[in-house]
Design a protein around this motif. Structure first.
Motif, PDB file in Angstrom:
ATOM      1  N   LEU A   1     -42.234  -0.165  -4.448  1.00 28.20           N
ATOM      2  CA  LEU A   1     -43.490  -0.379  -3.728  1.00 28.20           C
ATOM      3  C   LEU A   1     -43.365   0.006  -2.255  1.00 28.20           C
ATOM      4  O   LEU A   1     -44.315  -0.136  -1.485  1.00 28.20           O
ATOM      5  CB  LEU A   1     -43.929  -1.845  -3.848  1.00 28.20           C
ATOM      6  CG  LEU A   1     -44.193  -2.358  -5.277  1.00 28.20           C
ATOM      7  CD1 LEU A   1     -44.560  -3.840  -5.230  1.00 28.20           C
ATOM      8  CD2 LEU A   1     -45.310  -1.553  -5.926  1.00 28.20           C
ATOM      9  N   GLY A   2     -42.176   0.488  -1.881  1.00 30.57           N
ATOM     10  CA  GLY A   2     -41.957   0.894  -0.498  1.00 30.57           C
ATOM     11  C   GLY A   2     -41.514  -0.229   0.411  1.00 30.57           C
ATOM     12  O   GLY A   2     -41.651  -0.123   1.631  1.00 30.57           O
ATOM     13  N   MET A   3     -40.966  -1.310  -0.153  1.00 28.65           N
ATOM     14  CA  MET A   3     -40.503  -2.441   0.660  1.00 28.65           C
ATOM     15  C   MET A   3     -39.090  -2.138   1.156  1.00 28.65           C
ATOM     16  O   MET A   3     -38.090  -2.459   0.496  1.00 28.65           O
ATOM     17  CB  MET A   3     -40.543  -3.742  -0.148  1.00 28.65           C
ATOM     18  CG  MET A   3     -40.252  -4.972   0.689  1.00 28.65           C
ATOM     19  SD  MET A   3     -40.533  -6.518  -0.243  1.00 28.65           S
ATOM     20  CE  MET A   3     -40.040  -7.722   0.993  1.00 28.65           C
ATOM     21  N   VAL A   4     -39.009  -1.496   2.327  1.00 27.94           N
ATOM     22  CA  VAL A   4     -37.739  -1.063   2.902  1.00 27.94           C
ATOM     23  C   VAL A   4     -37.769  -1.294   4.408  1.00 27.94           C
ATOM     24  O   VAL A   4     -38.826  -1.495   5.010  1.00 27.94           O
ATOM     25  CB  VAL A   4     -37.465   0.428   2.609  1.00 27.94           C
ATOM     26  CG1 VAL A   4     -37.368   0.683   1.103  1.00 27.94           C
ATOM     27  CG2 VAL A   4     -38.552   1.309   3.232  1.00 27.94           C
ATOM     28  N   MET A   5     -36.594  -1.205   5.026  1.00 31.38           N
ATOM     29  CA  MET A   5     -36.495  -1.257   6.493  1.00 31.38           C
ATOM     30  C   MET A   5     -35.201  -0.577   6.911  1.00 31.38           C
ATOM     31  O   MET A   5     -34.318  -0.312   6.068  1.00 31.38           O
ATOM     32  CB  MET A   5     -36.546  -2.686   7.018  1.00 31.38           C
ATOM     33  CG  MET A   5     -35.263  -3.463   6.854  1.00 31.38           C
ATOM     34  SD  MET A   5     -35.153  -4.874   8.013  1.00 31.38           S
ATOM     35  CE  MET A   5     -35.027  -4.042   9.595  1.00 31.38           C
ATOM     36  N   ILE A   6     -35.086  -0.294   8.211  1.00 32.58           N
ATOM     37  CA  ILE A   6     -33.883   0.348   8.740  1.00 32.58           C
ATOM     38  C   ILE A   6     -33.483  -0.347  10.037  1.00 32.58           C
ATOM     39  O   ILE A   6     -34.313  -0.585  10.915  1.00 32.58           O
ATOM     40  CB  ILE A   6     -34.104   1.853   9.015  1.00 32.58           C
ATOM     41  CG1 ILE A   6     -34.583   2.583   7.763  1.00 32.58           C
ATOM     42  CG2 ILE A   6     -32.802   2.491   9.519  1.00 32.58           C
ATOM     43  CD1 ILE A   6     -34.905   4.055   8.009  1.00 32.58           C
ATOM     44  N   ILE A   7     -32.196  -0.656  10.135  1.00 35.80           N
ATOM     45  CA  ILE A   7     -31.613  -1.097  11.398  1.00 35.80           C
ATOM     46  C   ILE A   7     -31.029   0.138  12.075  1.00 35.80           C
ATOM     47  O   ILE A   7     -30.244   0.863  11.472  1.00 35.80           O
ATOM     48  CB  ILE A   7     -30.533  -2.176  11.186  1.00 35.80           C
ATOM     49  CG1 ILE A   7     -31.110  -3.403  10.478  1.00 35.80           C
ATOM     50  CG2 ILE A   7     -29.883  -2.584  12.506  1.00 35.80           C
ATOM     51  CD1 ILE A   7     -30.060  -4.450  10.087  1.00 35.80           C
ATOM     52  N   ASN A   8     -31.431   0.400  13.308  1.00 39.90           N
ATOM     53  CA  ASN A   8     -30.992   1.572  14.080  1.00 39.90           C
ATOM     54  C   ASN A   8     -31.323   2.899  13.395  1.00 39.90           C
ATOM     55  O   ASN A   8     -30.435   3.698  13.086  1.00 39.90           O
ATOM     56  CB  ASN A   8     -29.489   1.500  14.371  1.00 39.90           C
ATOM     57  CG  ASN A   8     -29.132   0.375  15.323  1.00 39.90           C
ATOM     58  OD1 ASN A   8     -29.931  -0.007  16.170  1.00 39.90           O
ATOM     59  ND2 ASN A   8     -27.936  -0.182  15.173  1.00 39.90           N
ATOM     60  N   PRO A   9     -32.596   3.166  13.158  1.00 37.67           N
ATOM     61  CA  PRO A   9     -32.961   4.475  12.580  1.00 37.67           C
ATOM     62  C   PRO A   9     -32.640   5.602  13.549  1.00 37.67           C
ATOM     63  O   PRO A   9     -32.704   5.439  14.772  1.00 37.67           O
ATOM     64  CB  PRO A   9     -34.469   4.341  12.355  1.00 37.67           C
ATOM     65  CG  PRO A   9     -34.913   3.299  13.340  1.00 37.67           C
ATOM     66  CD  PRO A   9     -33.782   2.340  13.456  1.00 37.67           C
ATOM     67  N   LYS A  10     -32.298   6.771  13.010  1.00 33.91           N
ATOM     68  CA  LYS A  10     -31.983   7.931  13.851  1.00 33.91           C
ATOM     69  C   LYS A  10     -33.232   8.510  14.502  1.00 33.91           C
ATOM     70  O   LYS A  10     -33.198   8.943  15.657  1.00 33.91           O
ATOM     71  CB  LYS A  10     -31.294   9.012  13.015  1.00 33.91           C
ATOM     72  CG  LYS A  10     -29.892   8.658  12.558  1.00 33.91           C
ATOM     73  CD  LYS A  10     -29.275   9.809  11.778  1.00 33.91           C
ATOM     74  CE  LYS A  10     -27.853   9.497  11.343  1.00 33.91           C
ATOM     75  NZ  LYS A  10     -27.237  10.617  10.569  1.00 33.91           N
ATOM     76  N   ASN A  11     -34.333   8.546  13.750  1.00 33.55           N
ATOM     77  CA  ASN A  11     -35.574   9.147  14.233  1.00 33.55           C
ATOM     78  C   ASN A  11     -36.727   8.169  14.049  1.00 33.55           C
ATOM     79  O   ASN A  11     -36.696   7.318  13.154  1.00 33.55           O
ATOM     80  CB  ASN A  11     -35.876  10.446  13.482  1.00 33.55           C
ATOM     81  CG  ASN A  11     -34.741  11.449  13.599  1.00 33.55           C
ATOM     82  OD1 ASN A  11     -34.411  11.900  14.684  1.00 33.55           O
ATOM     83  ND2 ASN A  11     -34.142  11.793  12.460  1.00 33.55           N
ATOM     84  N   PRO A  12     -37.778   8.275  14.880  1.00 32.17           N
ATOM     85  CA  PRO A  12     -38.900   7.324  14.792  1.00 32.17           C
ATOM     86  C   PRO A  12     -39.569   7.280  13.421  1.00 32.17           C
ATOM     87  O   PRO A  12     -40.027   6.231  12.991  1.00 32.17           O
ATOM     88  CB  PRO A  12     -39.875   7.837  15.866  1.00 32.17           C
ATOM     89  CG  PRO A  12     -39.023   8.596  16.826  1.00 32.17           C
ATOM     90  CD  PRO A  12     -37.940   9.209  16.017  1.00 32.17           C
ATOM     91  N   GLY A  13     -39.648   8.408  12.717  1.00 29.68           N
ATOM     92  CA  GLY A  13     -40.348   8.440  11.440  1.00 29.68           C
ATOM     93  C   GLY A  13     -39.469   8.213  10.227  1.00 29.68           C
ATOM     94  O   GLY A  13     -39.938   8.350   9.078  1.00 29.68           O
ATOM     95  N   ASP A  14     -38.198   7.840  10.445  1.00 38.13           N
ATOM     96  CA  ASP A  14     -37.278   7.700   9.309  1.00 38.13           C
ATOM     97  C   ASP A  14     -37.685   6.585   8.353  1.00 38.13           C
ATOM     98  O   ASP A  14     -37.511   6.701   7.134  1.00 38.13           O
ATOM     99  CB  ASP A  14     -35.855   7.453   9.815  1.00 38.13           C
ATOM    100  CG  ASP A  14     -35.158   8.731  10.235  1.00 38.13           C
ATOM    101  OD1 ASP A  14     -35.775   9.808  10.102  1.00 38.13           O
ATOM    102  OD2 ASP A  14     -34.009   8.658  10.717  1.00 38.13           O
ATOM    103  N   VAL A  15     -38.214   5.491   8.874  1.00 41.42           N
ATOM    104  CA  VAL A  15     -38.574   4.389   7.985  1.00 41.42           C
ATOM    105  C   VAL A  15     -39.728   4.788   7.065  1.00 41.42           C
ATOM    106  O   VAL A  15     -39.765   4.376   5.888  1.00 41.42           O
ATOM    107  CB  VAL A  15     -38.915   3.109   8.794  1.00 41.42           C
ATOM    108  CG1 VAL A  15     -40.202   3.284   9.582  1.00 41.42           C
ATOM    109  CG2 VAL A  15     -38.995   1.903   7.888  1.00 41.42           C
TER     110      VAL A  15
END
Length: 223
Positions: free
Chosen positions: A101-115
């Motif tokens: 369902l797209g339930m994800v997150m990122i700690i310290n993404p490399k780029n703004p749109g990565d999540v």
């Protein structure tokens, strides 16, 4: 002494607060992490508040492989779960039952749109491709145009130098030579009484010379 202890305890609490980042898991019955991306320094703690225990905090290997566990996950029934950041590399996190369902997150993404890309792949999509480095310049226009049969012809044909012929074209006659349209065998036009205007090969009229000769003979006879 008591005041010194109070100040030390306050600083300790403040230091802990500065090193802890709060994330809510499934707030308000939604299938989201709030926030879904955070920036954390080395040594900071990301503390997950699991609002509904049906959700998990599970690590994935990369942005291109969501929904596949490769690391930690919270214990069953846990209401809190802490992750200590050891370096600034991205940490990809998803919910085991709700990843699709797209339930994800990122700690310290490399780029703004990565999540957003991470969520797209989790839902079955693909990662956006990198922009092409090739030039998109428009090719120069062709000097020929195509006919209906596909044979290229010059787009600007040279103008014709031939003059149109007013009467029936005689075999072998040049377009630059005038054609006498009077019927053969008639020496004069009886309808108008005008002298014929036959021309020689140079194109000049012979009528003035004949009129001059007749005038000379008439003058000689009168004298």
């Amino acid at each position: 002494m008591r005041s010194q202890l109070f100040v030390a305890a306050s600083l300790s609490v403040l230091a802990v607060a500065q090193t802890t980042i709060k994330v809510d898991v499934g707030p308000g019955g939604q299938f989201v992490y709030e926030p879904n991306n955070v920036k954390a320094e080395v040594g900071q703690i990301v503390s997950f508040n699991i609002v509904d225990p049906i959700h998990t905090v599970t690590q994935a290997a990369s942005i291109g492989t969501p929904c596949v566990q490769s690391g930690f996950t919270n214990p069953d029934g846990a209401t809190t779960f802490d992750v200590t950041v050891n370096n600034t590399d991205p940490i990809y996190i998803y919910c085991l039952p709700h990843c699709a369902l797209g339930m994800v997150m990122i700690i310290n993404p490399k780029n703004p749109g990565d999540v957003d890309s991470f969520a797209t792949v989790a839902k079955g999509g693909t990662l956006p491709s990198a922009p092409s480095s090739t030039s998109s310049s428009t090719p120069a226009p062709s000097s020929v145009s195509s006919t209906s049969s596909g044979t290229p012809v010059p787009s600007s044909p040279a103008p014709s130098t031939s003059a149109p012929v007013s009467g029936p074209a005689a075999s072998g006659a040049s377009a630059s030579t005038p054609v006498n349209s009077s019927p053969a065998g008639t020496g004069s036009d009886t309808g108008s009484g005008a002298a014929p205007t036959n021309t020689d090969s140079s194109g000049s009229s012979i009528a003035p010379s004949i009129i001059g000769s007749i005038g000379s003979l008439i003058l000689a006879a009168l004298l």
